[in-house]
Design a protein around this motif. Structure first.
Motif, PDB file in Angstrom:
ATOM      1  N   GLY A 110      44.108  24.387  25.698  1.00  0.00           N
ATOM      2  CA  GLY A 110      44.136  25.302  27.128  1.00  0.00           C
ATOM      3  C   GLY A 110      43.354  23.973  28.074  1.00  0.00           C
ATOM      4  N   SER A 123      42.386  28.778  30.420  1.00  0.00           N
ATOM      5  CA  SER A 123      43.572  29.059  29.616  1.00  0.00           C
ATOM      6  C   SER A 123      43.172  28.803  28.325  1.00  0.00           C
ATOM      7  N   ASN A 135      48.096  32.936  24.790  1.00  0.00           N
ATOM      8  CA  ASN A 135      48.249  32.624  26.357  1.00  0.00           C
ATOM      9  C   ASN A 135      47.411  33.291  27.094  1.00  0.00           C
ATOM     10  N   ASP A 136      46.166  33.369  26.966  1.00  0.00           N
ATOM     11  CA  ASP A 136      45.047  34.277  27.704  1.00  0.00           C
ATOM     12  C   ASP A 136      44.681  33.285  29.004  1.00  0.00           C
ATOM     13  N   LEU A 137      44.626  34.137  30.070  1.00  0.00           N
ATOM     14  CA  LEU A 137      44.118  33.418  31.300  1.00  0.00           C
ATOM     15  C   LEU A 137      42.985  34.228  31.746  1.00  0.00           C
ATOM     16  N   THR A 153      49.670  34.493  30.219  1.00  0.00           N
ATOM     17  CA  THR A 153      50.828  33.656  31.088  1.00  0.00           C
ATOM     18  C   THR A 153      52.006  33.367  30.262  1.00  0.00           C
ATOM     19  N   LEU A 157      49.183  27.136  29.004  1.00  0.00           N
ATOM     20  CA  LEU A 157      48.932  26.188  30.112  1.00  0.00           C
ATOM     21  C   LEU A 157      48.053  25.050  29.444  1.00  0.00           C
ATOM     22  N   GLY A 169      49.305  24.318  37.132  1.00  0.00           N
ATOM     23  CA  GLY A 169      49.112  24.169  35.858  1.00  0.00           C
ATOM     24  C   GLY A 169      50.489  23.469  35.041  1.00  0.00           C
ATOM     25  N   ALA A 186      48.228  36.071  36.608  1.00  0.00           N
ATOM     26  CA  ALA A 186      48.447  35.497  35.613  1.00  0.00           C
ATOM     27  C   ALA A 186      50.057  35.045  35.532  1.00  0.00           C
TER      28      ALA A 186
END
Length: 289
Positions: A110, A123, A135-137, A153, A157, A169, A186
């Motif tokens: 990330g 990310s 896929n965390d933001l 997301t 990213l 990104g 996101a």
């Protein structure tokens, strides 16, 4: 007296103008990017005119860091071993602080980026317990020690960078794209494809102090058109940065500048010589009188 003073001023001006013209015509806007390697835990510098990297120092601890970003003059990475935000001394690679902002069970790849107000964004690709894609933001605040999960997301990213108030990104997908990231939801808006097939899970993104956008894909440096997303290689003869698993890039705001070339100094010397010749002749003229 006025005649001589006027001539002297003109000679000084001519020398200064000549030097200035030489500086403008031949100066190169070289800039140093800082980089981070994931597996070898190295802090490196990358020359933006060639794309070649140089070792600054190994990090003082093994952190498997992904992402690299300046907050003011302080450089940070995300420590995926301890799930902490870590500050790095840019001179020697020492990790000088460990900040708990509430992250847990994050792993993979990330990036991190800081907005101009000091708020950070992270990310992250995987859950460390299940190894499932997330896929965390997140947003986070290093001064308060808090974080908030914004959302998911649509792609991982691999690199993030701010330009003004906009967060950009790059995705980790095979046909990597440049995205505009919604900092509230996101959601990703595709700007365009880089035109590079990403064969490595590691990537990075950074805006230079002069506004140029750089990315590292497959451990090679490219310049990216922020309007179209198209990437162009820096130097066809430089095949890669020279380090593997480059997972972060960062540039310190205001750190770029024009570098005078030898021809510039030649013009400056010529201007100085004109002044010296004039002063010598004036002295001889007075002695003869």
């Amino acid at each position: 007296m006025n005649f001589y003073s006027s001539r002297l001023r003109r000679l000084f001006a001519a020398g200064a103008v000549a030097a200035g013209l030489g500086f403008t015509a031949s100066s190169s806007h070289a800039e140093t990017l800082y980089g981070l390697t994931f597996f070898d835990n190295q802090l490196i510098s990358v020359d933006t005119t060639t794309g070649a990297g140089s070792l600054i120092a190994p990090l003082s601890e093994s952190v498997s860091g992904y992402g690299l970003a300046f907050r003011g003059s302080s450089l940070y990475t995300f420590d995926s071993v301890m799930n902490r935000v870590r500050e790095i001394d840019i001179m020697n690679g020492q990790l000088t602080s460990s900040i708990d902002v509430g992250f847990s069970n994050l792993i993979g790849e990330g990036d991190i980026a800081f907005r101009s107000d000091g708020i950070g964004f992270l990310s992250s690709a995987l859950n460390a317990t299940t190894f499932e894609p997330t896929n965390d933001l997140f947003s986070f605040d290093v001064t308060l020690g808090t974080s908030t999960r914004i959302g998911t997301t649509s792609v991982v990213l691999d690199g993030m960078a701010f330009n003004g108030g906009n967060l950009y990104g790059i995705g980790q997908e095979g046909d990597a794209g440049l995205y505009l990231v919604n900092q509230t939801t996101a959601e990703l808006t595709l700007i365009g494809l880089l035109g590079i097939k990403a064969d490595s899970p590691f990537g990075a993104l950074a805006f230079g102090a002069d506004g140029a956008l750089y990315t590292s894909v497959n451990d090679r440096l490219y310049m990216v058109d922020a309007m179209t997303g198209v990437a162009a290689e820096i130097d066809p003869l430089v095949l890669d940065i020279g380090f593997s698993s480059v997972s972060g890039l960062a540039a310190m705001a205001g750190a770029s500048g024009a570098v005078p070339e030898p021809s510039t100094y030649g013009l400056m010397s010529a201007g100085a010589c004109l002044v010296l010749v004039y002063l010598k002749r004036r002295k001889q003229s007075k002695a003869a009188a």
